[in-house]
Design a protein around this motif. Structure first.
Motif, PDB file in Angstrom:
ATOM      1  N   GLU A 261     -31.192  -5.938  18.941  1.00  0.00           N
ATOM      2  CA  GLU A 261     -29.934  -5.862  18.004  1.00  0.00           C
ATOM      3  C   GLU A 261     -28.551  -5.346  18.540  1.00  0.00           C
ATOM      4  O   GLU A 261     -27.646  -5.664  18.219  1.00  0.00           O
ATOM      5  CB  GLU A 261     -30.207  -5.467  16.732  1.00  0.00           C
ATOM      6  N   ILE A 262     -28.746  -4.817  19.555  1.00  0.00           N
ATOM      7  CA  ILE A 262     -27.586  -4.034  20.198  1.00  0.00           C
ATOM      8  C   ILE A 262     -27.115  -5.070  21.339  1.00  0.00           C
ATOM      9  O   ILE A 262     -27.726  -5.704  22.253  1.00  0.00           O
ATOM     10  CB  ILE A 262     -28.039  -2.656  20.928  1.00  0.00           C
ATOM     11  N   GLU A 263     -25.753  -5.182  21.293  1.00  0.00           N
ATOM     12  CA  GLU A 263     -25.162  -5.954  22.397  1.00  0.00           C
ATOM     13  C   GLU A 263     -23.895  -5.054  22.939  1.00  0.00           C
ATOM     14  O   GLU A 263     -23.221  -4.323  22.202  1.00  0.00           O
ATOM     15  CB  GLU A 263     -24.340  -7.214  21.665  1.00  0.00           C
ATOM     16  N   LEU A 264     -23.641  -5.127  24.363  1.00  0.00           N
ATOM     17  CA  LEU A 264     -22.972  -4.200  24.821  1.00  0.00           C
ATOM     18  C   LEU A 264     -22.691  -4.717  26.343  1.00  0.00           C
ATOM     19  O   LEU A 264     -23.291  -5.515  26.890  1.00  0.00           O
ATOM     20  CB  LEU A 264     -23.198  -2.780  25.119  1.00  0.00           C
ATOM     21  N   GLU A 265     -21.569  -4.183  26.746  1.00  0.00           N
ATOM     22  CA  GLU A 265     -21.177  -4.495  28.415  1.00  0.00           C
ATOM     23  C   GLU A 265     -21.989  -3.356  29.330  1.00  0.00           C
ATOM     24  O   GLU A 265     -21.823  -2.134  28.908  1.00  0.00           O
ATOM     25  CB  GLU A 265     -19.921  -4.460  28.497  1.00  0.00           C
ATOM     26  N   SER A 266     -22.542  -3.649  30.474  1.00  0.00           N
ATOM     27  CA  SER A 266     -23.201  -2.875  31.265  1.00  0.00           C
ATOM     28  C   SER A 266     -23.040  -3.581  32.646  1.00  0.00           C
ATOM     29  O   SER A 266     -22.825  -4.622  32.986  1.00  0.00           O
ATOM     30  CB  SER A 266     -24.754  -2.693  30.772  1.00  0.00           C
ATOM     31  N   PHE A 267     -23.152  -2.493  33.565  1.00  0.00           N
ATOM     32  CA  PHE A 267     -23.265  -3.086  35.003  1.00  0.00           C
ATOM     33  C   PHE A 267     -24.716  -3.630  35.253  1.00  0.00           C
ATOM     34  O   PHE A 267     -25.801  -3.299  34.422  1.00  0.00           O
ATOM     35  CB  PHE A 267     -23.524  -1.648  35.991  1.00  0.00           C
ATOM     36  N   ILE A 268     -24.667  -4.587  35.888  1.00  0.00           N
ATOM     37  CA  ILE A 268     -25.873  -5.276  36.348  1.00  0.00           C
ATOM     38  C   ILE A 268     -25.773  -5.772  37.767  1.00  0.00           C
ATOM     39  O   ILE A 268     -24.687  -6.185  38.315  1.00  0.00           O
ATOM     40  CB  ILE A 268     -26.274  -6.533  35.735  1.00  0.00           C
ATOM     41  N   GLY A 269     -26.742  -5.615  38.495  1.00  0.00           N
ATOM     42  CA  GLY A 269     -26.873  -5.946  39.902  1.00  0.00           C
ATOM     43  C   GLY A 269     -27.642  -7.452  40.143  1.00  0.00           C
ATOM     44  O   GLY A 269     -28.451  -7.614  39.511  1.00  0.00           O
ATOM     45  N   ASP A 270     -26.704  -8.007  40.987  1.00  0.00           N
ATOM     46  CA  ASP A 270     -27.008  -9.574  40.965  1.00  0.00           C
ATOM     47  C   ASP A 270     -27.700  -9.607  42.558  1.00  0.00           C
ATOM     48  O   ASP A 270     -27.188  -9.565  43.608  1.00  0.00           O
ATOM     49  CB  ASP A 270     -25.705 -10.476  41.010  1.00  0.00           C
ATOM     50  N   VAL A 271     -28.984  -9.744  42.491  1.00  0.00           N
ATOM     51  CA  VAL A 271     -29.872  -9.747  43.530  1.00  0.00           C
ATOM     52  C   VAL A 271     -30.030 -10.997  44.425  1.00  0.00           C
ATOM     53  O   VAL A 271     -29.968 -12.189  43.885  1.00  0.00           O
ATOM     54  CB  VAL A 271     -31.383  -9.432  43.448  1.00  0.00           C
ATOM     55  N   TYR A 272     -29.414 -10.824  45.652  1.00  0.00           N
ATOM     56  CA  TYR A 272     -29.073 -11.860  46.545  1.00  0.00           C
ATOM     57  C   TYR A 272     -30.242 -11.844  47.733  1.00  0.00           C
ATOM     58  O   TYR A 272     -30.222 -12.804  48.638  1.00  0.00           O
ATOM     59  CB  TYR A 272     -27.812 -12.043  47.122  1.00  0.00           C
ATOM     60  N   ASP A 273     -31.228 -10.757  47.862  1.00  0.00           N
ATOM     61  CA  ASP A 273     -32.094 -10.717  48.923  1.00  0.00           C
ATOM     62  C   ASP A 273     -33.237  -9.748  48.525  1.00  0.00           C
ATOM     63  O   ASP A 273     -32.890  -8.676  48.061  1.00  0.00           O
ATOM     64  CB  ASP A 273     -31.348 -10.392  50.418  1.00  0.00           C
ATOM     65  N   ILE A 274     -34.495 -10.260  48.888  1.00  0.00           N
ATOM     66  CA  ILE A 274     -35.428  -9.235  48.561  1.00  0.00           C
ATOM     67  C   ILE A 274     -36.372  -9.309  49.974  1.00  0.00           C
ATOM     68  O   ILE A 274     -36.751 -10.282  50.232  1.00  0.00           O
ATOM     69  CB  ILE A 274     -36.319  -9.584  47.351  1.00  0.00           C
ATOM     70  N   GLN A 275     -36.645  -8.118  50.300  1.00  0.00           N
ATOM     71  CA  GLN A 275     -37.667  -8.024  51.471  1.00  0.00           C
ATOM     72  C   GLN A 275     -38.871  -7.070  50.887  1.00  0.00           C
ATOM     73  O   GLN A 275     -38.828  -6.350  50.284  1.00  0.00           O
ATOM     74  CB  GLN A 275     -37.122  -7.278  52.576  1.00  0.00           C
ATOM     75  N   MET A 276     -40.148  -7.677  51.371  1.00  0.00           N
ATOM     76  CA  MET A 276     -41.566  -7.144  50.844  1.00  0.00           C
ATOM     77  C   MET A 276     -42.273  -6.851  52.141  1.00  0.00           C
ATOM     78  O   MET A 276     -42.180  -7.339  52.938  1.00  0.00           O
ATOM     79  CB  MET A 276     -42.227  -7.861  49.803  1.00  0.00           C
TER      80      MET A 276
END
Length: 395
Positions: free
Chosen positions: A138-153
């Motif tokens: 029920e909580i809504e807020l603005e926050s930082f978020i990382g938009d992932v463009y590459d993953i190495q495994m």
């Protein structure tokens, strides 16, 4: 976090912003409960809403990292369908953090603030930092978020998650890092929720059915085992001993506690780990029980010394054969003790060749002692950042 065998213990973050101007349209001072979904006992995730219009994303709940990151539509290596990936350009409330003006921020993909997070050497995610509206129950807020463009495994990480996929489960698109803020330069989502929604700075995780994540919980009951944290970078406890039944491994406490890290409570790591010297002593102790005739442990006593459960081999064990194994005990400086029952440490593993086989849910590690998800599943675990303690209440 569980997209990896030993995930999320070390986060290497170089973000360019130290704080954000958050807002909350809903002030919710009561406990917020979010359902958790079990992906084959390998990871647990919850669903959060991101952006405007709202896009619902599955996030692995990880107490060993502190960043909120999600696979973006520009990521070609994430293995996530475009339909479930985060499209920052499609959100009217999204903004991009610029890399200019902050030496700690690496400029990538134009003038975007770029960073990466390394989960225990198995997964490395590169992302650009932005801000957007996040819906948490029920909580809504603005926050930082990382938009992932590459993953190495690397290593078994490439195989591990997919052997557990079921038709009614969705592979998580993101990571909800719930670790202390010292692991990240930008303000973590849970810290933002505490500051803007007025909830108590504590949360609890229950991985057994019904699995839930509760935000803003109160103090724990007197029946819980409460263990103080020893520092702020991880949810770290000071461990002093590990016992097979009542018998100590005889390892120095310093082996269990990495400087500046201690013994880490990490929901993002699927199984516990022991430093190599302690793991070797565990194997020796179990083998010794065979020679004394104290226990007849199938998968230990009836196989070659290099083909035991502790060598990464799986066996088809009956419930009575599992029950013959001893209980393991973790002991801590304040007198607290946690148990690890055989029906929780002998469970299906991603490397098992056939259904019904079980492997040992403890792994050796170069340095770290980690209390992972399979041990946590025996308890309701409360991370109380007000009292600086972690509480374990037996389910």
């Amino acid at each position: 976090m569980q997209m990896m065998a030993r995930a999320s213990m070390v986060a290497v973050i170089f973000l360019g912003i130290l704080s954000c101007l958050g807002f909350a349209r809903t002030v919710h001072s009561e406990v917020t409960t979010l359902p958790l979904y079990d992906l084959g006992g390998y990871m647990w995730y919850t669903t959060l809403g991101v952006g405007t219009p709202r896009h619902y994303v599955n996030f692995t709940v990880d107490t060993g990292s502190s960043d909120l990151v999600v696979s973006g539509t520009d990521c070609k290596t994430c293995g996530i369908p475009l339909s479930t990936s985060y499209n920052r350009k499609a959100s009217s409330t999204a903004s991009i953090v610029s890399c200019h003006g902050d030496k700690r921020c690496v400029c990538v993909r134009g003038n975007k603030c770029g960073s990466f997070v390394d989960y225990g050497g198995s997964i490395n995610e590169s992302f650009t930092l932005g801000k957007d509206v996040i819906e948490v129950g029920e909580i809504e807020l603005e926050s930082f978020i990382g938009d992932v463009y590459d993953i190495q495994m690397s290593g078994p990480t490439l195989r591990a998650p997919y052997s557990f996929l079921a038709n009614d489960l969705l592979y998580p698109e993101g990571m909800f890092g719930m670790g202390p803020s010292d692991l990240a330069e930008a303000t973590p989502l849970f810290d933002e929720i505490v500051a803007t929604a007025g909830i108590r700075d504590a949360f609890s995780i229950r991985l057994a059915d019904p699995a839930v994540l509760k935000l803003g919980v109160g103090e724990v009951s007197k029946s819980a085992t409460v263990i103080p944290m020893i520092q702020n970078q991880f949810y770290a406890l000071e461990m002093v001993d590990f016992k097979i039944g009542s018998v100590s491994l005889g390892i120095s406490p310093s082996v269990y506690n990495v400087p500046d890290a201690g013994c880490i409570v990490d929901s993002g790591t699927s199984v516990p780990s022991l430093p190599q010297p302690a793991f070797n002593a565990l194997k020796s102790g179990l083998l010794h029980s065979c020679s004394t005739g104290a226990r007849a442990l199938r998968g230990i006593c009836d196989v070659k010394a290099n083909e035991t459960l502790l060598d990464g081999i799986c066996y088809d064990l009956s419930p009575s054969e599992i029950a013959a194994y001893p209980t393991f005990h973790y002991e801590f400086r304040n007198g607290g003790r946690l148990t690890y029952q055989p029906d929780h440490y002998l469970i299906p593993q991603y490397y098992c060749e056939k259904p019904g086989m079980v492997g040992l849910a403890i792994t050796p590690d170069t340095d770290f002692t980690v209390l992972g998800a399979s041990l946590m599943k025996q308890y309701d675990v409360t991370f109380d950042r007000v009292t600086m303690s972690v509480a374990f209440e037996r389910i």
